[in-house]
Scaffold this motif. Structure first.
Motif, PDB file in Angstrom:
ATOM      1  N   SER A   1       0.840  -1.194   0.000  1.00 26.28           N
ATOM      2  CA  SER A   1       0.000   0.000   0.000  1.00 26.28           C
ATOM      3  C   SER A   1       0.875   1.244   0.000  1.00 26.28           C
ATOM      4  CB  SER A   1      -0.929   0.009   1.218  1.00 26.28           C
ATOM      5  OG  SER A   1      -0.183  -0.036   2.419  1.00 26.28           O
TER       6      SER A   1
ATOM      7  N   ARG B   1      -6.576   4.219  -6.045  1.00 26.08           N
ATOM      8  CA  ARG B   1      -7.651   3.575  -5.273  1.00 26.08           C
ATOM      9  C   ARG B   1      -8.564   4.594  -4.604  1.00 26.08           C
ATOM     10  NH1 ARG B   1      -5.552  -0.323  -0.618  1.00 26.08           N
ATOM     11  NH2 ARG B   1      -4.795   1.698   0.168  1.00 26.08           N
TER      12      ARG B   1
ATOM     13  N   TYR C   1      -5.217   3.998 -11.920  1.00 23.70           N
ATOM     14  CA  TYR C   1      -4.455   3.207 -10.952  1.00 23.70           C
ATOM     15  C   TYR C   1      -4.602   3.689  -9.517  1.00 23.70           C
ATOM     16  CZ  TYR C   1      -2.299   1.780 -15.330  1.00 23.70           C
ATOM     17  OH  TYR C   1      -2.089   1.324 -16.597  1.00 23.70           O
TER      18      TYR C   1
ATOM     19  N   LYS D   1       2.501   1.295 -10.132  1.00 20.35           N
ATOM     20  CA  LYS D   1       1.533   0.225 -10.383  1.00 20.35           C
ATOM     21  C   LYS D   1       2.139  -0.872 -11.251  1.00 20.35           C
ATOM     22  CE  LYS D   1      -2.617  -1.326  -9.642  1.00 20.35           C
ATOM     23  NZ  LYS D   1      -3.050  -1.673  -8.268  1.00 20.35           N
ATOM     24  N   SER D   2       2.992  -0.494 -12.188  1.00 25.90           N
ATOM     25  CA  SER D   2       3.650  -1.476 -13.045  1.00 25.90           C
ATOM     26  C   SER D   2       4.614  -2.343 -12.232  1.00 25.90           C
ATOM     27  CB  SER D   2       4.401  -0.766 -14.177  1.00 25.90           C
ATOM     28  OG  SER D   2       5.074  -1.694 -14.992  1.00 25.90           O
TER      29      SER D   2
ATOM     30  N   SER E   1      -6.425   9.000 -13.875  1.00 26.99           N
ATOM     31  CA  SER E   1      -5.534   7.844 -13.743  1.00 26.99           C
ATOM     32  C   SER E   1      -6.344   6.650 -13.251  1.00 26.99           C
ATOM     33  CB  SER E   1      -4.402   8.133 -12.756  1.00 26.99           C
ATOM     34  OG  SER E   1      -3.689   6.937 -12.462  1.00 26.99           O
TER      35      SER E   1
ATOM     36  N   ILE F   1      -2.894   2.215  -4.255  1.00 29.17           N
ATOM     37  CA  ILE F   1      -2.268   3.538  -4.272  1.00 29.17           C
ATOM     38  C   ILE F   1      -3.313   4.591  -3.935  1.00 29.17           C
ATOM     39  CG2 ILE F   1      -1.011   5.236  -5.655  1.00 29.17           C
ATOM     40  CD1 ILE F   1      -0.073   2.936  -7.447  1.00 29.17           C
TER      41      ILE F   1
ATOM     42  N   ILE G   1       3.014   7.458 -10.860  1.00 28.59           N
ATOM     43  CA  ILE G   1       1.987   6.575 -10.309  1.00 28.59           C
ATOM     44  C   ILE G   1       1.846   5.324 -11.169  1.00 28.59           C
ATOM     45  CG2 ILE G   1      -0.498   6.369  -9.871  1.00 28.59           C
ATOM     46  CD1 ILE G   1      -0.437   9.367  -9.126  1.00 28.59           C
ATOM     47  N   SER G   2       1.851   5.515 -12.482  1.00 28.34           N
ATOM     48  CA  SER G   2       1.762   4.373 -13.393  1.00 28.34           C
ATOM     49  C   SER G   2       2.966   3.450 -13.223  1.00 28.34           C
ATOM     50  CB  SER G   2       1.676   4.866 -14.845  1.00 28.34           C
ATOM     51  OG  SER G   2       0.530   5.683 -15.035  1.00 28.34           O
TER      52      SER G   2
ATOM     53  N   TYR H   1       4.509  -2.770  -8.858  1.00 31.96           N
ATOM     54  CA  TYR H   1       3.785  -3.439  -7.768  1.00 31.96           C
ATOM     55  C   TYR H   1       2.306  -3.532  -8.145  1.00 31.96           C
ATOM     56  CZ  TYR H   1       8.037  -2.299  -5.176  1.00 31.96           C
ATOM     57  OH  TYR H   1       9.341  -2.174  -4.772  1.00 31.96           O
ATOM     58  N   PRO H   2       1.956  -4.433  -9.076  1.00 34.55           N
ATOM     59  CA  PRO H   2       0.597  -4.462  -9.638  1.00 34.55           C
ATOM     60  C   PRO H   2      -0.512  -4.750  -8.628  1.00 34.55           C
ATOM     61  CG  PRO H   2       1.903  -6.351 -10.371  1.00 34.55           C
ATOM     62  CD  PRO H   2       2.847  -5.418  -9.708  1.00 34.55           C
ATOM     63  N   ASP H   3      -0.186  -5.402  -7.525  1.00 34.40           N
ATOM     64  CA  ASP H   3      -1.212  -5.738  -6.535  1.00 34.40           C
ATOM     65  C   ASP H   3      -1.349  -4.692  -5.429  1.00 34.40           C
ATOM     66  OD1 ASP H   3      -1.771  -8.149  -7.860  1.00 34.40           O
ATOM     67  OD2 ASP H   3      -0.161  -9.191  -6.783  1.00 34.40           O
TER      68      ASP H   3
END
Length: 374
Positions: free
Chosen positions: A33, A83, A81, A56-57, A79, A64, A52-53, A59-61
């Motif tokens: 997280s 949450r 990605y 996410k790339s 965006s 954010i 940010i992207s 740490y895909p799980d």
């Protein structure tokens, strides 16, 4: 904004020394997280999206979250990605963010200290932020910052402690929601489906204003080419929009769109003309060609990059003068902007439209005919 800056200058240093005493939790396993703190304007928020992207790339799980201000939080709708978005300037939401357990907190503010204090108050095991002043002592991983570095690259520096190296940004990197696209199409009315240029006459400070009458002359030139003009902006830009499109020179949407709807309208345009502004950076993030006018702002840090962007900057001896978001009073009435002529802007617009195929075919025929007559 002014209140937060005032508080920072008054109590920021004291708050840093106190916050340094707050103990941090120990890290446990890979990060799941993230909280990114992003106070400030729209432009900073736009430039943060590629970072940010990248998170996410890598740490895909991971989830954010963003802690932003009301004035820039709408950018993060663009965006997919993110949450959740908390608001820095809404006490209840700030408290919720502070009470949420994160594995990594990244303070993306460049200078002011209070956001670093907020980051420390989360007691997160990994704290990353810029080492631009006393704030450096509140982070587990302080990062360097340069006034001469493109801001997207500066934000990538914050990811190095996570093992994410800077890389080339793929444009467009903003994603406009489908609902906003539909609303944007409805607002365009008869212009929908036609080639049009966006003009944004607004600015965050008066020193960055170029003037509605000058933008109006650019609009008249475009109208003569058979290209529609659409003015965007907030309610504070409505009057300028009326001046620019007076006499049927275009469509004034200033004050009539949300930020995501503004992005939807920009996305389908052939070009945007603007000063150094958040709207300019939205166009860049959407992959739209731009002509931008720089004066007090630092072009090396904020000006668009690439062959589809033309930057007009007079580069006076006193400019740029903006440092960490603060522009001092100008003793020569923002000459750096006043010296930019209508002809310069019109020529840049024509060159870029020609290069990108944005001019209607009739314009090329007319140009060829004039050349034969000469």
């Amino acid at each position: 904004m002014q209140l937060l800056k005032g508080l920072d200058s008054c109590i920021g240093r004291i708050a840093v020394w106190g916050a340094a005493l707050i103990p941090q939790r120990l890290p446990v396993g890979p990060p799941c997280s993230f909280l990114l703190i992003r106070p400030g304007g729209i432009g900073d928020a736009v430039h943060l999206i590629p970072a940010i992207s990248a998170i996410k790339s890598a740490y895909p799980d991971a989830g954010i979250d963003i802690l932003a201000e009301k004035r820039n939080s709408a950018i993060f709708i663009l965006s997919p990605y993110i949450r959740h978005v908390f608001h820095y300037d809404r006490p209840a939401e700030l408290f919720r963010a502070l009470c949420t357990a994160y594995d990594v907190v990244i303070d993306t503010e460049q200078w002011h200290r209070l956001s670093a204090v907020v980051a420390r108050m989360t007691r997160t095991p990994v704290l990353i932020g810029y080492a631009t002043n006393e704030r450096a002592r509140l982070f587990t991983h302080p990062a360097p910052y340069s006034q001469g570095e493109y801001e997207i690259d500066s934000f990538f520096r914050l990811l190095v402690p996570l093992g994410i190296e800077p890389h080339e940004v793929v444009f467009p990197f903003l994603d406009v929601p489908g609902e906003a696209v539909e609303q944007g199409d409805a607002l365009l009315g008869e212009i929908k489906g036609k080639a049009y240029v966006i003009i944004f006459p607004g600015a965050s400070i008066p020193e960055r204003q170029w003037g509605a009458e000058r933008f109006r002359k650019v609009a008249e030139m475009l109208t003569a080419f058979g290209i529609a003009v659409v003015v965007v902006g907030g309610r504070e830009d409505e009057r300028q929009g009326e001046i620019i499109v007076a006499g049927g020179a275009g469509l004034n949407l200033a004050g009539r769109t949300s930020l995501s709807e503004t992005a939807a309208v920009i996305q389908k345009s052939v070009l945007l003309v603007s000063g150094d502004s958040g709207v300019l950076h939205i166009a860049v993030g959407l992959g739209v060609p731009t002509v931008s006018l720089f004066g007090p702002g630092r072009a090396k840090k904020w000006a668009p990059r690439g062959e589809h962007h033309l930057v007009i900057d007079k580069v006076l001896t006193c400019s740029p003068c903006t440092t960490f978001g603060t522009t001092p009073p100008c003793p020569i009435a923002a000459r750096c902007m006043r010296d930019i002529t209508v002809d310069e802007v019109c020529n840049a617009v024509t060159v870029l439209l020609t290069a990108t195929g944005g001019l209607p075919s009739s314009c090329y025929r007319n140009k060829e005919g004039e050349e034969r007559r000469s």
